[in-house]
Design a protein around this motif. Sequence first.
Motif, PDB file in Angstrom:
ATOM      1  N   TRP A  38       0.738  -1.292   0.097  1.00 39.75           N
ATOM      2  CA  TRP A  38       0.084   0.046   0.043  1.00 39.75           C
ATOM      3  C   TRP A  38       0.790   1.242  -0.002  1.00 39.75           C
ATOM      4  CZ3 TRP A  38      -1.430   4.318   2.728  1.00 39.75           C
ATOM      5  CH2 TRP A  38      -2.552   4.974   2.402  1.00 39.75           C
ATOM      6  N   GLU A  40       5.297  -0.472   3.041  1.00 39.27           N
ATOM      7  CA  GLU A  40       4.131  -0.027   3.304  1.00 39.27           C
ATOM      8  C   GLU A  40       4.208   1.760   3.419  1.00 39.27           C
ATOM      9  OE1 GLU A  40       1.002   0.412   4.361  1.00 39.27           O
ATOM     10  OE2 GLU A  40       0.279  -1.443   3.701  1.00 39.27           O
ATOM     11  N   LEU A  53       1.261   3.178   8.009  1.00 38.17           N
ATOM     12  CA  LEU A  53       0.773   2.085   8.804  1.00 38.17           C
ATOM     13  C   LEU A  53       1.080   2.336  10.224  1.00 38.17           C
ATOM     14  CD1 LEU A  53      -0.642  -0.583   8.388  1.00 38.17           C
ATOM     15  CD2 LEU A  53       1.403  -1.872   8.735  1.00 38.17           C
ATOM     16  N   LEU A  60       4.746  -4.935   9.582  1.00 33.80           N
ATOM     17  CA  LEU A  60       5.873  -4.334   8.964  1.00 33.80           C
ATOM     18  C   LEU A  60       6.972  -5.541   8.943  1.00 33.80           C
ATOM     19  CD1 LEU A  60       6.074  -0.624  10.282  1.00 33.80           C
ATOM     20  CD2 LEU A  60       5.320  -1.434   7.978  1.00 33.80           C
ATOM     21  N   LEU A  82       6.155  -8.049   6.328  1.00 32.79           N
ATOM     22  CA  LEU A  82       6.427  -7.395   4.954  1.00 32.79           C
ATOM     23  C   LEU A  82       8.047  -7.605   4.689  1.00 32.79           C
ATOM     24  CD1 LEU A  82       3.900  -4.552   4.647  1.00 32.79           C
ATOM     25  CD2 LEU A  82       3.682  -6.780   3.623  1.00 32.79           C
ATOM     26  N   ARG A  89      -3.694  -5.220   4.445  1.00 26.93           N
ATOM     27  CA  ARG A  89      -2.741  -4.621   5.284  1.00 26.93           C
ATOM     28  C   ARG A  89      -2.725  -5.076   6.808  1.00 26.93           C
ATOM     29  NH1 ARG A  89      -3.653   1.838   4.851  1.00 26.93           N
ATOM     30  NH2 ARG A  89      -1.455   1.897   5.248  1.00 26.93           N
TER      31      ARG A  89
END
Length: 739
Positions: free
Chosen positions: A121, A175, A178, A185, A188, A143
């Motif tokens: 995102w 991201e 966030l 995180l 990711l 997310r």
Amino acid sequence: MTALVVRHQPWTSEPRRPPMSNEVDARPGLSLTSRYLTRDGHPVIPVSGEIHYSRVPRHRWVSRLRQMRSGGVTVISAYAFWLHHVPERGRPRFDGNRDVGAFLDACAAEGFDVVLRIGPWCHGETRNGGFPDWVQDSPVRHRTDDPAYLALVSEWFSQLAAQVAGRSLAGLQLENELYDQPGHLLTLKRLARAAGLSAPLWTATAWGGAELPAEEVFPLYGGYGDGFWVDADAPWDPTFREHYFFSHVWDDPGIGADLRRSNPARPARSPSPLFPPATCELGGGMATAYHRRPRPSALDVAAIAHGKIGNGSAWQGYYMYAGGTNPPGTQESHASGYPNDMTPLGYDFHAPIGEAGLLSGSHALLRQQHAFLAAFGPALAEMPSSLPDLRPSGVEDVRTLRYALRSNGDSGFLFISWHQPHVPLPDYAEAQFAVRLDDRSVVLPASPMTIPAGTLARWPLGWDAGGVRLDWVTASALTVLPGARTTLVCVESAGIPVSYSVGGVVHEVEASTVPVRVSADADLLVLPASVADAVWVDVDRRRLFLSADELTWDPDGVVTARTSSAYPEVRVYAAGGFVEVPMRRAAPSLGAVADGRATLVRRAGGAVPVAYGKFDGRQSAPSAAVFEELAAVFSLSLPRLPDDLDGFIRISWAGDVAQLRVDGRTVTDRFWDGSDWVVSLRDAGYAPGSSLTLHVLPLAAGSPVWLPEDARDRLLGSLGELLAVDAIELLGLASWPEA
């Protein structure tokens, strides 16, 4: 009169070396400490500028990068928008403007590091925050660590990694905005690594009280002096106003607040003790929403950036630095559930480099700051920021002077910022500063002076001038030129007398393009404020140029001037003065400026309404059908330019919404905010014989949209509604390389 006192405050802790870039993901030449970044073992203050390759024509990538280099940018920052690359699942696109690998190659060839912001995102005013529609419509918890969502993300990261493979990145942003999922995180980051993506710096946006995983991401901050994301009738918000003050608060609760209005406010956070204060989103301008249309001036933009340097910034990062044009059908809007309707195509952002590729006034002001950072950054990075004894009482305070010190206790720089938009500041009378260093006090200037409104200054203190200490100079440090005689270059601030002190003896100076000798081995060159916008510094080679035309240079330092005049005047500093740089043309035609003609071919379809509806409490832009029904149409006639010139049109107009069409195809658009509109004819696909039409929707005098003061005054002076095409100007720019 009482002196304005600021005391050097030393570092409160020893520097630390976080695992990131040192033990983990180490890359030769680049590393990070808790105070600053280093390049080849030396402290640096990077300058990153945001440019979106998928919003810029591929044939313009190199020219944009060179415009960024001439502006002092050292790091390229770019979103990789999932929406732009994979509009249909299973059919990723990395062709044309979307060829991220080719863009990274261009950056490397031009000598730039790159921070790639991979999302998933991203936002950046793209629909669904950058999620393709098929991702947005998927039955997953977006997310989050929902396995079904992570499977989609892994697919995207793998597609992106295949294009990036074999190329070196300085940083990867995970991201965007966030706030409350540090664990996600980390997930990711793991997925990106598994896909083959890596970099010495892993970053994340830290504003809004974001909870970030300690040690795993480098927190980056932002700062905008105005924004489209507040309501049309809202006053100038304190979260914008605070950026015009020196402060050691880096968090900003305002950025992105419109997307978290349903969530409780999060407490502001201080920078991590592992990482230095750094930014990735200083407002290089501002996007224009339908309901609210900020138009920051060059000085507005420069004042915020200047303030962050005084606050102790270890990294200056801008969003946007170069504007662009959206791929059709990808912008954010009320139709996608976003609180703000954005222009479908135009993403000029009032950036230092506009959508069309012409420079705005902020380019000149910012490149002076960036030349300063290139020359003095290694020393400045070691200097903590100190705030004065007497500070403003709040954002309403327009009487207390705003200033700060960066110093190592022996030398440093005094920063003054006396500008803000919307609420004018008065001239500040009787200013004299007392700077308390480790073993002495420095009082400057010798006599109190007036600080005019609009002043941004960075005065050097304790500079070694060829074996003699230059106590202070009341002009802004720009760069240092090497040579047989070292030359300290400063720039005069309009309305401030220039003086300097050596060994306690004060000398007054007239700003000039000729230096004064301050020691046997050093000169002081104070350039007049009148030529400041014509100053260019090749920071790699420490070459100082003066030219009213746009200058760029290639990786080898060969200068090119772009001009609409008969011949560019380019001068370079050498041996105590400026000498002309010979320029040549590969083709015989010269630049041109000519008037075009706008002929009304269809009147507006009727009276326009005051408003077109609302979403989430904010005015909606007219629908495509309403625009077609009510917009006036003008046929534009342009003189023919020689084929070797780069053609642009500058449209002075007034109304609500406008579109420019070539052969019936809309190529870009604009919400009116009182500024001129510049379009690249080549990038728009215009050729001699093409039909060029301007479609303008009038703006009702009672419209509730927010406009800058001059635009609002013009609207209120109209009879019922505003519609005008004031002028069409054709610019033909010729490129002149250094002979």
